[in-house]
Design a protein around this motif. Structure first.
Motif, mmCIF file in Angstrom:
data_model
loop_
_atom_site.group_PDB
_atom_site.id
_atom_site.type_symbol
_atom_site.label_atom_id
_atom_site.label_comp_id
_atom_site.label_asym_id
_atom_site.label_seq_id
_atom_site.Cartn_x
_atom_site.Cartn_y
_atom_site.Cartn_z
ATOM 1 N N ASP A 103 0.563 -0.881 0.294
ATOM 2 C CA ASP A 103 -0.352 -0.249 -0.158
ATOM 3 C C ASP A 103 0.933 1.603 -0.490
ATOM 4 O O ASP A 103 0.572 2.580 -0.567
ATOM 5 C CB ASP A 103 -0.939 -0.272 0.843
ATOM 6 C CG ASP A 103 -2.032 -1.278 1.136
ATOM 7 O OD1 ASP A 103 -2.072 -1.787 0.418
ATOM 8 O OD2 ASP A 103 -2.372 -1.573 2.364
ATOM 9 N N PHE A 104 2.152 1.436 0.941
ATOM 10 C CA PHE A 104 3.118 2.603 0.869
ATOM 11 C C PHE A 104 3.225 2.551 -0.642
ATOM 12 O O PHE A 104 3.529 4.020 -1.097
ATOM 13 C CB PHE A 104 3.915 2.252 1.721
ATOM 14 C CG PHE A 104 4.831 3.264 1.930
ATOM 15 C CD1 PHE A 104 4.594 4.525 2.477
ATOM 16 C CD2 PHE A 104 6.181 3.243 1.450
ATOM 17 C CE1 PHE A 104 5.737 5.402 3.021
ATOM 18 C CE2 PHE A 104 6.790 4.230 1.385
ATOM 19 C CZ PHE A 104 6.761 5.487 1.795
ATOM 20 N N ILE A 105 3.826 1.745 -1.253
ATOM 21 C CA ILE A 105 4.502 1.653 -2.580
ATOM 22 C C ILE A 105 3.687 2.630 -3.530
ATOM 23 O O ILE A 105 3.906 3.072 -4.218
ATOM 24 C CB ILE A 105 5.126 0.793 -2.901
ATOM 25 C CG1 ILE A 105 6.330 0.177 -2.420
ATOM 26 C CG2 ILE A 105 5.562 0.423 -4.520
ATOM 27 C CD1 ILE A 105 6.994 -1.200 -2.832
ATOM 28 N N ARG A 106 2.078 2.041 -3.780
ATOM 29 C CA ARG A 106 1.391 2.436 -4.539
ATOM 30 C C ARG A 106 1.051 3.802 -3.817
ATOM 31 O O ARG A 106 0.747 4.371 -4.787
ATOM 32 C CB ARG A 106 0.079 1.407 -4.442
ATOM 33 C CG ARG A 106 0.484 -0.465 -4.987
ATOM 34 C CD ARG A 106 -1.140 -0.547 -5.351
ATOM 35 N NE ARG A 106 -0.377 -2.131 -6.412
ATOM 36 C CZ ARG A 106 -0.506 -3.335 -5.085
ATOM 37 N NH1 ARG A 106 -0.763 -3.342 -3.743
ATOM 38 N NH2 ARG A 106 -0.300 -4.380 -5.722
ATOM 39 N N THR A 107 0.524 4.126 -2.824
ATOM 40 C CA THR A 107 -0.012 5.301 -2.399
ATOM 41 C C THR A 107 1.004 7.139 -1.629
ATOM 42 O O THR A 107 0.939 7.554 -2.585
ATOM 43 C CB THR A 107 -0.905 5.298 -1.216
ATOM 44 O OG1 THR A 107 0.073 4.590 -0.441
ATOM 45 C CG2 THR A 107 -2.210 4.129 -1.839
ATOM 46 N N ASP A 108 2.390 6.203 -1.557
ATOM 47 C CA ASP A 108 2.912 7.617 -0.856
ATOM 48 C C ASP A 108 3.114 8.292 -1.780
ATOM 49 O O ASP A 108 3.697 7.704 -3.446
ATOM 50 C CB ASP A 108 4.126 7.134 -0.798
ATOM 51 C CG ASP A 108 4.892 8.118 -0.177
ATOM 52 O OD1 ASP A 108 5.035 8.579 1.172
ATOM 53 O OD2 ASP A 108 6.023 7.983 -0.299
ATOM 54 N N SER A 109 3.545 10.021 -2.302
ATOM 55 C CA SER A 109 3.759 10.315 -3.280
ATOM 56 C C SER A 109 5.115 10.087 -3.767
ATOM 57 O O SER A 109 5.746 11.073 -5.474
ATOM 58 C CB SER A 109 3.456 12.306 -2.577
ATOM 59 O OG SER A 109 4.781 12.016 -1.682
ATOM 60 N N VAL A 110 6.118 9.811 -2.473
ATOM 61 C CA VAL A 110 7.643 9.608 -3.696
ATOM 62 C C VAL A 110 7.607 8.691 -4.102
ATOM 63 O O VAL A 110 7.829 7.850 -5.330
ATOM 64 C CB VAL A 110 8.652 10.051 -2.236
ATOM 65 C CG1 VAL A 110 9.856 9.793 -3.438
ATOM 66 C CG2 VAL A 110 8.148 10.854 -2.127
ATOM 67 N N GLU A 169 6.706 6.775 -7.255
ATOM 68 C CA GLU A 169 6.999 6.969 -8.740
ATOM 69 C C GLU A 169 7.447 5.673 -9.130
ATOM 70 O O GLU A 169 7.819 5.464 -10.465
ATOM 71 C CB GLU A 169 8.686 7.781 -8.388
ATOM 72 C CG GLU A 169 9.355 7.752 -9.806
ATOM 73 C CD GLU A 169 8.986 8.932 -10.724
ATOM 74 O OE1 GLU A 169 9.332 8.843 -11.521
ATOM 75 O OE2 GLU A 169 7.676 9.084 -10.271
ATOM 76 N N ILE A 170 8.063 5.117 -8.416
ATOM 77 C CA ILE A 170 8.286 3.525 -8.823
ATOM 78 C C ILE A 170 6.839 2.565 -9.833
ATOM 79 O O ILE A 170 7.908 2.316 -10.646
ATOM 80 C CB ILE A 170 8.654 2.237 -8.108
ATOM 81 C CG1 ILE A 170 9.213 2.629 -6.797
ATOM 82 C CG2 ILE A 170 8.677 1.070 -8.644
ATOM 83 C CD1 ILE A 170 9.155 1.659 -5.822
ATOM 84 N N ALA A 171 5.962 2.865 -10.114
ATOM 85 C CA ALA A 171 4.538 2.540 -11.033
ATOM 86 C C ALA A 171 5.345 3.264 -12.104
ATOM 87 O O ALA A 171 5.085 2.688 -13.319
ATOM 88 C CB ALA A 171 3.420 3.196 -10.097
ATOM 89 N N ARG A 172 5.744 4.630 -12.049
ATOM 90 C CA ARG A 172 6.201 5.185 -13.551
ATOM 91 C C ARG A 172 6.911 5.153 -14.182
ATOM 92 O O ARG A 172 7.185 5.433 -15.000
ATOM 93 C CB ARG A 172 5.489 6.752 -12.846
ATOM 94 C CG ARG A 172 4.290 7.225 -12.850
ATOM 95 C CD ARG A 172 4.594 9.050 -12.385
ATOM 96 N NE ARG A 172 4.772 9.624 -11.596
ATOM 97 C CZ ARG A 172 3.865 9.828 -10.532
ATOM 98 N NH1 ARG A 172 2.891 9.016 -10.487
ATOM 99 N NH2 ARG A 172 5.796 9.798 -9.082
ATOM 100 N N SER A 173 7.840 4.031 -13.607
ATOM 101 C CA SER A 173 9.667 3.910 -13.830
ATOM 102 C C SER A 173 9.540 1.802 -13.962
ATOM 103 O O SER A 173 10.649 1.822 -13.877
ATOM 104 C CB SER A 173 10.073 4.751 -13.247
ATOM 105 O OG SER A 173 9.741 5.780 -12.777
ATOM 106 N N ALA A 177 10.034 6.757 2.464
ATOM 107 C CA ALA A 177 10.959 7.226 0.938
ATOM 108 C C ALA A 177 11.665 8.240 0.333
ATOM 109 O O ALA A 177 11.440 9.147 1.144
ATOM 110 C CB ALA A 177 9.687 6.942 -0.397
ATOM 111 N N LYS A 178 12.484 8.162 0.013
ATOM 112 C CA LYS A 178 13.408 8.688 -0.838
ATOM 113 C C LYS A 178 14.090 8.788 -2.262
ATOM 114 O O LYS A 178 14.529 7.592 -1.535
ATOM 115 C CB LYS A 178 14.425 9.695 0.851
ATOM 116 C CG LYS A 178 15.792 8.515 0.347
ATOM 117 C CD LYS A 178 16.974 9.374 1.917
ATOM 118 C CE LYS A 178 18.115 8.646 1.638
ATOM 119 N NZ LYS A 178 19.058 8.577 2.441
ATOM 120 N N GLN A 179 14.301 9.282 -2.750
ATOM 121 C CA GLN A 179 15.390 9.530 -3.783
ATOM 122 C C GLN A 179 17.216 10.053 -3.718
ATOM 123 O O GLN A 179 16.750 10.317 -2.939
ATOM 124 C CB GLN A 179 15.035 10.967 -5.222
ATOM 125 C CG GLN A 179 15.539 10.374 -6.065
ATOM 126 C CD GLN A 179 14.724 11.130 -7.345
ATOM 127 O OE1 GLN A 179 13.294 11.086 -7.724
ATOM 128 N NE2 GLN A 179 15.776 11.986 -7.990
#
Length: 460
Positions: A123-130, A133-137, A178-180
């Motif tokens: 859920d965190f990977i799908r909803t967190d604003s940072v 970005e994985i889903a778009r990459s 999460a951070k870049q």
């Protein structure tokens, strides 16, 4: 007779007895002396044996109960053990997973392959604003790492967003964060050799050379080698290209720095040099441009499915007809490049050509590109185009039996065979850059010779 007078008249028998008694006494004395000496010799020889006995043993029946004993107690300090924040985590066995995004992967399939299964992390990977970005990459080739336990609970996650940026997710006491993470990559050259057995891509695959390096090789030597028809079994090449590393691991490859291609026994060499616009240009070791003013092929890589002919049986019209260009078979969507600097003369639909582009070049030369599936964005009539710029995509619009590019080459309105027409050379390297190029050329040429003479298969 006087009693003090010696008796000179003793009998002989008494004299002999006296002598024998004296001899026996002297013999007994000498024997006693020898026994005395022998006892001293034996006594001296036994001294080491007494020493050994004393060192290793205690005489029998010796009392030992009177020896005083004492107990010594000494406290030994143990090193301090650092207490972990999470005691449960210390008892949980963790596993590291590493993989790469594959074709047709989705976010769900990537996460499942690295054993991320707990609902909170998903859920965190799908909803967190940072993290979202994985889903778009989700792009093939991107690297992914995860640390989980046997039940799929996530502790640490890394995803490669692009060549030098990673997105990291870490489990904390409050959940996940999460951070870049932008990485400073180490760039160093990669040296590879390969031999042609069937095709250029077959050779590069066997030598673990990326496809985009194979495409660059075809671009560099395309004015000298026709990669559709000229390759021979046993041809070979050496190439030096840029590799970017993150913590010792290769994460991307860049441009070719130098290359050597042996085709049918003839050696071709090229050395890269960046111009004033930081664009990589390629020259012979002597400083002459490897590119002619026109590219021989407008596709990155393909095969000729139909050549130039004054009389060809048309597969659709079912009659003999001149084929005034060359057809390059390629999958739909393959990028098409401008073969030289030009101005767009026409872009649109034209009869059996379907979607077509006509470019107008210098010195009365024009080129035509037909059967396109679509055009490059913002391509319009009058726009200036540079050599190698992407102008459209392969398709099968118009009259076509399959996806391919129809390519024509005209000089003053007269059709020429694009695969045979003489293409003029570009200008040689001149000016202040020549000295810089000569230094680079000397170094790269020496490394190419090293690859060629020492049979080095790969050096990364």
């Amino acid at each position: 007779m006087d009693i003090n007078e010696p008796n000179h008249h003793q009998s002989p028998q008494n004299s002999i007895l006296t002598q024998n008694a004296n001899k026996a006494e002297r013999k007994q004395q000498r024997l006693s002396e020898r026994k005395f000496k022998l006892r001293w010799v034996l006594a001296i020889s036994c001294l080491p044996l007494f020493g050994i006995y004393t060192a290793f043993g205690i005489a029998p029946q010796t009392l030992t109960s009177n020896i005083t004993t004492s107990m010594v107690v000494e406290e030994v300090s143990l090193p301090a053990v650092e207490q972990a924040q999470n005691d449960d985590a210390n008892l949980t066995e963790r596993f590291w997973y590493k993989d790469y995004v594959r074709r047709d992967d989705t976010l769900q399939s990537v996460l499942a392959r690295v054993n991320i299964r707990n609902r909170d992390a998903l859920d965190f990977i799908r909803t967190d604003s940072v993290a979202s970005e994985i889903a778009r990459s989700i792009i093939p080739g991107r690297q992914v790492k995860a640390e989980t336990d046997a039940d799929g609970n996530l502790f640490h996650f890394e995803y490669q967003i692009n060549a030098d940026a990673f997105l990291t997710i870490t489990k904390t006491t409050d959940g996940y964060s999460a951070k870049q993470d932008d990485r400073v990559l180490e760039v160093r050259p990669i040296l590879k050799s390969a031999k042609i057995t069937s095709s250029l891509f077959g050779a590069t695959d066997a030598a673990n050379i990326p496809d985009n390096i194979a495409i660059q090789l075809a671009d560099i030597f395309e004015s000298e080698i026709n990669f559709h028809t000229d390759l021979r079994r046993g041809d070979h090449f050496n190439v030096i290209y840029e590799g970017s590393y993150d913590q010792g691991e290769l994460v991307k490859v860049g441009e070719v720095l130098a290359a050597e291609f042996v085709n049918d026994g003839k050696v071709y060499r090229a050395v890269g040099f960046r111009d004033g616009n930081n664009q990589m240009q390629y020259y012979t070791p002597e400083g002459k441009s490897t590119h002619k003013s026109f590219l021989r092929s407008p596709l990155e890589f393909s095969r000729v499915s139909s050549g130039f002919s004054v009389a060809r049986f048309h597969p659709v019209l079912q009659r003999m007809r001149a084929h005034k260009g060359v057809d390059f078979a390629a999958p739909t969507g393959t990028r098409i490049k401008a073969s030289a600097d030009a101005v767009v003369d026409f872009v649109g639909q034209k009869g059996g050509y379907g979607n077509v582009i006509v470019l107008k070049h210098a010195n009365g030369v024009s080129t035509l590109y037909g059967h396109l599936s679509r055009f490059a964005p913002e391509l319009r009539r009058g726009a200036k185009i540079t050599q190698g710029q992407m102008i459209g995509f392969v398709g099968m619009s118009g009259v076509a039996t399959g996806p391919h590019l129809h390519y024509e080459f005209l000089i003053n309105g007269q059709h020429q065979d694009p695969m045979k027409v003489a293409l003029p050379k570009a200008n040689i390297l001149q000016g202040s850059n020549k000295a810089k190029f000569e230094s680079t050329s000397s170094q790269m040429t020496a490394q190419l010779r090293l690859l060629g003479t020492s049979n080095i298969a790969a050096l990364e």
